[in-house]
Design a protein around this motif. Structure first.
Motif, short mmCIF file in Angstrom:
data_model
loop_
_atom_site.label_atom_id
_atom_site.label_comp_id
_atom_site.label_asym_id
_atom_site.label_seq_id
_atom_site.Cartn_x
_atom_site.Cartn_y
_atom_site.Cartn_z
N ASP A 1 0.82 -1.21 0.00
CA ASP A 1 0.00 0.00 0.00
C ASP A 1 0.85 1.26 0.00
O ASP A 1 1.56 1.56 0.96
N GLY B 1 -3.11 4.50 0.72
CA GLY B 1 -4.15 4.64 1.74
C GLY B 1 -5.49 5.03 1.13
O GLY B 1 -5.66 5.01 -0.09
N LEU C 1 2.52 -1.33 4.82
CA LEU C 1 2.11 0.06 4.63
C LEU C 1 3.35 0.88 4.35
O LEU C 1 4.14 1.15 5.25
N CYS C 2 3.50 1.24 3.09
CA CYS C 2 4.70 1.97 2.67
C CYS C 2 4.45 3.47 2.67
O CYS C 2 5.31 4.27 2.99
N GLY C 3 3.25 3.85 2.27
CA GLY C 3 2.91 5.27 2.20
C GLY C 3 1.41 5.41 2.16
O GLY C 3 0.67 4.44 2.02
N ALA C 4 0.96 6.65 2.32
CA ALA C 4 -0.48 6.92 2.31
C ALA C 4 -0.69 8.27 1.63
O ALA C 4 -1.29 9.17 2.19
N LEU D 1 -9.58 -7.28 9.49
CA LEU D 1 -8.29 -7.90 9.84
C LEU D 1 -8.49 -9.12 10.73
O LEU D 1 -7.76 -10.10 10.64
N ALA E 1 -5.45 -11.08 9.16
CA ALA E 1 -4.50 -10.39 8.31
C ALA E 1 -3.59 -9.50 9.14
O ALA E 1 -3.92 -9.11 10.26
N MET E 2 -2.45 -9.18 8.56
CA MET E 2 -1.42 -8.40 9.25
C MET E 2 -1.14 -7.14 8.45
O MET E 2 -0.95 -7.21 7.24
N MET E 3 -1.18 -6.01 9.12
CA MET E 3 -0.92 -4.72 8.50
C MET E 3 0.24 -4.09 9.27
O MET E 3 0.20 -4.04 10.49
N ARG E 4 1.27 -3.68 8.55
CA ARG E 4 2.44 -3.16 9.27
C ARG E 4 3.05 -1.98 8.54
O ARG E 4 3.38 -2.07 7.36
N GLY E 5 3.18 -0.88 9.26
CA GLY E 5 3.87 0.28 8.73
C GLY E 5 5.37 0.07 8.81
O GLY E 5 5.85 -0.50 9.78
N PHE E 6 6.09 0.52 7.79
CA PHE E 6 7.54 0.36 7.84
C PHE E 6 8.20 1.54 7.15
O PHE E 6 7.58 2.24 6.34
N LEU E 7 9.43 1.75 7.50
CA LEU E 7 10.28 2.70 6.79
C LEU E 7 11.51 1.94 6.36
O LEU E 7 11.98 1.04 7.08
N ASP F 1 14.17 1.13 8.81
CA ASP F 1 14.05 0.05 9.80
C ASP F 1 14.98 -1.11 9.46
O ASP F 1 15.17 -2.01 10.27
#
Lengths: 331, 331
Positions: free
Chosen positions: B219, B222, B241-244, B262, B267-273, B276
Motif C-alpha cells: 500500500d 491509503g 504500509l509503505c505510504g499513504a 483484519l 491479516a497483518m498490516m504493518r507500517g515500515f520505513l 528500519d
C-alpha cells in the motif's frame, strides 16, 4: 421433552431476545456409534454475533431455524460408542439443546471433577489459550514494556493482563465499571486501570497511565477506545486484534484512518484467532494449568443459571455485564 | 549568488507553490574540513509532505524560513577535506540550495558515471530498497501468491511489481492513467493493471483481477483505493504500509474501521520505513544492482529540468504526474 434454542431472525445491530426462539422436540435416541449428552455448561462468547450475520467469515453463518452452537460441557448419559461411557464429561462445539446425540467427533474428554469443569470454558479453554497465544505469538512482549488491554475484565483480557505481569511487563487495563476496575487491581494485579465511562478524555488518560507509551495494545473491543489507545502507541508497537465487540453490532462502522499512524510508528496490527495456533494448544494448556496451580493466575466467572437464560446471557456480553468468563450453568 | 528554497508556510491540505519561497544568498565559502557541493539531482518524495506539518513524526518537521531538504546528488567542486576531492559525486540528505557546504558527514560517494547517477535516487537508492525490503521483509511473498500494488507506477510500486514477478507471484497494479497502465504492462510486466479513475466499482474490479484473492497488498496510497483492496484480501494476508499519499493532505481522515476485516481474515498490516532495515541495505543494493544488470528489472524516471521547478515537481506527485521516480535535474 427436550428444549432447543434456534436462531429466529438475524439480529440487526444489537442482538435482541426476540432474535431467538425456543422449541421443543422429543428426547433424542442414540443409535450404534453415538452417545447421548446432557448439557451442563454453555459458553457464550462475543464472536457468536458474527455467525448470526449472513456473511462469509472464518466460520459459516448460523442457519435460521437451526440451533445456535457454542462451546458446551456435557455429561455422557448414554453410550453406544466404544470410547465414551456414562458419566464421562466432554467439551465441544455443540447445539444449544438440553440433550443431544453425538458421534463423538470433535469432542474432548475432560478428566476433572464436576466443580472444576467450568474452567475448561475459560482459563483452561479457548479464552485462556486466546489470551496466552495472542499475547505471546502476536504481541511478542519483552520485559519492561507497557501493555494496554481493552475489555480488560473479560475472559480473555483478565488473563492477558496476568500473563503480561508474569512476563515482566507493566499492564494497564481499560474497563467499564469501578467494580471491574477494583477487581482488575485487587485480584489480577493490573498496574493501572481506566474506567473509560468515567473518563472525559480517554486519550489523555491513557497517556497519563502509560508514561513510557504503549508497546502492545491487546485489542478486544475496537472502536473509539482503540482510537484513543492508538494515539499513544510507541515506535514498533504491536497490536494483536483479538476482538472488536464494540463494532459487532454496527453496520459499516467508520473511524479515523489508521494507516498514517501505523506508518509513522512502524506499528504492526494483526488479527488472529486461537485456531491459528492449534499445534501450540497442548503446550499452552500445560503452561496455563501450571500457572493456575502455582497461584500465579486467577480467573473470574460470571455464572448465569438456567437453560432459558442462554440468549440473555449472550446479549449481556454487549453491555459488559460479565466479569471474566460468561457461562450458563444448565444443570 | 546562490539560490535557496525555504518553507514559507506550512501547507494546509494540498501543498501550494506559495508555501515555498526562493531566497538568494552569497556563495558559501568552505573552511578546513569542509567541501563545497554543487547540486545536480534533487529527489522529491511524498514523505516530505509529512515534514512540512508541525507534528512529531519519524523525522523532525522542517522549520519555517529554513531550507527544505531531501536526498540530493551533488558534485564536489571544492574540498578542504581529506576524503573528498573535486569532481567526486556524492549523495545525501541535503538542502534545496544550488550550492552548499558540508562536513561530509552522512554523505555517500557514488562511483558511477554522470549518466548513471540518477538511478541512485531511485532503483538503486531509497525507493528501490523500500520496494525490495518492504516486499520481502514485511510482505514475505510466496511463489504463486497474488500481490496488489497501489501507486503501482510510482518509484516504489513499479519496482515492487517487478520483484514480485521475479519471486513467482501474480502482480496486479492500480494506477491513475491508461498511459501508466500501458507502461506497467509493457515495460514492467504486471499481469493486470486497473486504472482506478476509469473504474466504476474498484472493489469489483479488484475481485475480477484477483480471482484467487489478494495475499499481499503493498500500500502506497491509503484511502478509498485501499478500502477496495482490503475487501478482497485472503486469509493470512499481509499488508505492508509503505505510504499513504492520498491521506497526507487530509486533516483527520476517516474511513471504514479495519479491525473487523483484519480479524476475520487474520491479516497483518504493518507500517515500515526503509530505515528500519539499515543493516540490510548493502545486500539489498547488491541484489537490485544484479537484477538491473541482468535486465530483470527496469526503472522509469520523470526528470524535471531546473532548480526553480523543484516545488512544482513535488506538488505534482500528489496529482500522480510522475511515472516512476520524480527527479529534478538542476545541472
Amino acid at each position: 421433552m427436550n428444549k432447543i434454542i434456534v436462531l429466529d431472525k438475524r439480529p440487526l445491530g444489537r442482538p435482541d431476545i426476540t432474535d431467538f426462539r425456543f422449541i421443543q422436540e422429543e428426547m433424542p435416541q442414540i443409535t450404534e456409534g453415538e452417545i447421548l449428552l446432557e448439557t451442563l455448561f454453555v459458553s457464550v462468547d462475543p464472536y457468536l454475533r458474527g455467525r448470526m450475520n449472513d456473511a462469509k467469515s472464518y466460520v459459516p453463518p448460523f442457519e435460521l431455524n437451526k440451533p445456535v452452537q457454542s462451546t458446551i460441557i456435557a455429561k455422557v448419559i448414554g453410550s453406544h460408542h466404544g470410547e465414551f461411557r456414562d458419566g464421562d464429561f466432554v467439551s465441544g462445539n455443540l447445539d444449544w439443546k438440553e440433550y443431544q446425540t453425538s458421534s463423538g467427533k470433535g469432542l474432548i474428554k475432560l478428566n476433572a471433577p464436576l466443580g472444576d469443569l467450568s474452567k475448561y470454558l475459560g482459563v483452561l479453554g479457548m479464552t485462556g489459550m486466546t489470551a496466552y497465544l495472542g499475547l505471546t505469538e502476536v504481541g511478542k512482549p519483552n520485559a519492561g514494556e507497557t501493555i494496554v488491554i481493552s475489555g480488560a475484565a473479560g475472559a480473555v483480557g483478565s488473563v492477558v493482563g496476568q500473563i503480561g505481569k508474569i512476563l515482566g511487563c507493566r499492564v494497564v487495563g481499560i474497563t467499564s465499571t469501578d467494580k471491574k476496575a477494583d477487581l482488575l487491581k485487587s485480584k489480577f494485579h493490573f498496574d493501572e486501570v481506566i474506567n473509560y465511562i468515567k473518563t472525559p478524555d480517554l486519550k489523555v488518560a491513557i497517556k497519563e497511565a502509560c508514561r513510557a507509551g504503549v508497546d502492545i495494545y491487546f485489542d478486544n473491543v475496537g472502536g473509539e477506545i482503540s482510537d484513543a489507545v492508538l494515539f499513544n502507541i510507541n515506535k514498533y508497537a504491536r497490536i494483536p486484534l483479538c476482538g472488536a465487540i464494540s463494532l459487532y453490532n454496527e453496520v459499516n462502522p467508520v473511524g479515523p484512518r489508521l494507516q498514517p499512524i501505523l506508518i509513522i510508528k512502524r506499528a504492526m496490527m494483526r488479527g488472529f484467532l486461537v485456531s491459528d495456533f492449534t499445534d501450540q494448544f497442548p503446550a499452552a494448556i500445560q503452561q496455563l494449568a501450571f500457572w493456575l496451580k502455582e497461584g500465579k493466575i486467577s480467573y473470574a466467572e460470571t455464572i448465569v443459571q438456567g437453560f432459558d437464560n442462554i440468549p440473555q446471557a449472550f446479549i449481556d456480553l454487549f453491555d459488559g455485564k460479565n466479569e471474566g468468563k460468561m457461562i450458563v450453568k444448565v444443570k
